[in-house]
Write a protein that holds these residues in place. Structure first.
Motif, PDB file in Angstrom:
ATOM      1  N   THR A   1       0.839  -1.210   0.000  1.00 22.71           N
ATOM      2  CA  THR A   1       0.000   0.000   0.000  1.00 22.71           C
ATOM      3  C   THR A   1       0.873   1.259   0.000  1.00 22.71           C
ATOM      4  O   THR A   1       0.553   2.230  -0.691  1.00 22.71           O
ATOM      5  CB  THR A   1      -0.968   0.012   1.202  1.00 22.71           C
ATOM      6  OG1 THR A   1      -0.226   0.012   2.424  1.00 22.71           O
ATOM      7  CG2 THR A   1      -1.915  -1.169   1.166  1.00 22.71           C
ATOM      8  N   LEU A   2       1.974   1.228   0.751  1.00 19.40           N
ATOM      9  CA  LEU A   2       2.876   2.383   0.763  1.00 19.40           C
ATOM     10  C   LEU A   2       3.489   2.609  -0.611  1.00 19.40           C
ATOM     11  O   LEU A   2       3.651   3.743  -1.062  1.00 19.40           O
ATOM     12  CB  LEU A   2       3.975   2.195   1.811  1.00 19.40           C
ATOM     13  CG  LEU A   2       3.531   2.025   3.268  1.00 19.40           C
ATOM     14  CD1 LEU A   2       4.751   1.962   4.183  1.00 19.40           C
ATOM     15  CD2 LEU A   2       2.592   3.136   3.693  1.00 19.40           C
ATOM     16  N   ARG A   3       3.833   1.522  -1.287  1.00 16.34           N
ATOM     17  CA  ARG A   3       4.432   1.621  -2.622  1.00 16.34           C
ATOM     18  C   ARG A   3       3.480   2.310  -3.595  1.00 16.34           C
ATOM     19  O   ARG A   3       3.912   3.028  -4.510  1.00 16.34           O
ATOM     20  CB  ARG A   3       4.791   0.226  -3.130  1.00 16.34           C
ATOM     21  CG  ARG A   3       5.540   0.204  -4.452  1.00 16.34           C
ATOM     22  CD  ARG A   3       5.855  -1.214  -4.877  1.00 16.34           C
ATOM     23  NE  ARG A   3       4.650  -1.999  -5.124  1.00 16.34           N
ATOM     24  CZ  ARG A   3       3.947  -1.953  -6.257  1.00 16.34           C
ATOM     25  NH1 ARG A   3       4.320  -1.142  -7.239  1.00 16.34           N
ATOM     26  NH2 ARG A   3       2.882  -2.704  -6.403  1.00 16.34           N
ATOM     27  N   LEU A   4       2.171   2.131  -3.383  1.00 15.74           N
ATOM     28  CA  LEU A   4       1.177   2.738  -4.279  1.00 15.74           C
ATOM     29  C   LEU A   4       0.759   4.135  -3.838  1.00 15.74           C
ATOM     30  O   LEU A   4      -0.113   4.749  -4.456  1.00 15.74           O
ATOM     31  CB  LEU A   4      -0.054   1.832  -4.366  1.00 15.74           C
ATOM     32  CG  LEU A   4       0.152   0.493  -5.077  1.00 15.74           C
ATOM     33  CD1 LEU A   4      -1.136  -0.315  -5.058  1.00 15.74           C
ATOM     34  CD2 LEU A   4       0.629   0.700  -6.514  1.00 15.74           C
ATOM     35  N   GLY A   5       1.354   4.638  -2.757  1.00 10.72           N
ATOM     36  CA  GLY A   5       1.088   6.016  -2.370  1.00 10.72           C
ATOM     37  C   GLY A   5       0.367   6.213  -1.054  1.00 10.72           C
ATOM     38  O   GLY A   5       0.071   7.352  -0.676  1.00 10.72           O
ATOM     39  N   ALA A   6       0.047   5.139  -0.339  1.00 10.94           N
ATOM     40  CA  ALA A   6      -0.605   5.287   0.961  1.00 10.94           C
ATOM     41  C   ALA A   6       0.384   5.847   1.982  1.00 10.94           C
ATOM     42  O   ALA A   6       1.597   5.702   1.833  1.00 10.94           O
ATOM     43  CB  ALA A   6      -1.142   3.936   1.440  1.00 10.94           C
TER      44      ALA A   6
END
Length: 200
Positions: A91-96
């Protein structure tokens, strides 16, 4: 049998959205669409960032032990201790933003009599609640334990999760999978459907 490494992408005709179905040991994060799975004693966590609307779901079979880096769960999403970390990272990799992540958790049922001894569902439930508490991830909703399988549908665009409780039918795939899994653990020694119930 190991789960395929890539979740199944399909078009969900009921909700009219592109969707991804995950099996035990899989996880998926996205910026749109839906993620679905069917749970028995396994647990799934849905993580969502309400600002960027990035979300993801995992499906793990046992908690694992964070203290043992050389164990099988050190790199297997079949174990919660790894499945939670890789889902957060995806999720962090996708911008979260980790500080904004909220969670909804499901599963941990007791489908077979043999699971009373192994306590698999309750162990998974206790693990995920403690993991979220320690990591400071706010828990918005949960539907854990009980004795029925669940189908979980997570709409990434809105963060809404819907749960369908399924009748316990002996020959359903989720029940067969639970039975095969129970037999594997022993070897190692270590109907009708209710209507969808929206979760906030």
């Amino acid at each position: 049998m190991p789960a395929p490494s890539v979740p199944l992408a399909y078009f969900d005709r009921e909700f009219q959205v592109p969707a991804v179905k995950i099996l035990p040991g899989q996880y998926h994060a996205a910026r749109s669409g839906a993620i679905t799975t069917v749970l028995g004693s396994c647990v799934s966590t849905c993580l969502w960032d309400p600002v960027t609307r990035v979300g993801g779901m995992n499906h793990f079979m046992l908690p694992g032990d964070a203290a043992r880096a050389d164990a099988p769960w050190a790199a297997s999403a079949r174990f919660g201790v790894y499945a939670m970390e890789v889902l957060i990272n995806e999720t962090l990799r996708l911008g979260a933003d980790r500080r904004r992540l909220v969670a909804k958790v499901f599963g941990g049922a007791r489908l077979l009599a043999g699971f009373d001894r192994l306590d698999v569902g309750p162990r998974n439930a206790r693990f995920v609640l403690e993991f979220l508490r320690v990591e400071g991830i706010h828990l918005l909703a949960q539907d854990l334990l009980d004795v029925c399988p669940r189908k979980v549908h997570f709409c990434v665009d809105t963060g809404k999760v819907q749960v369908k409780r399924l009748a316990l039918v002996p020959h359903e795939p989720v029940v067969r999978r639970e039975r095969q899994y129970l037999q594997g653990l022993d070897g190692k020694r270590s109907g009708e459907v209710e209507i969808f119930m929206p979760r906030p």
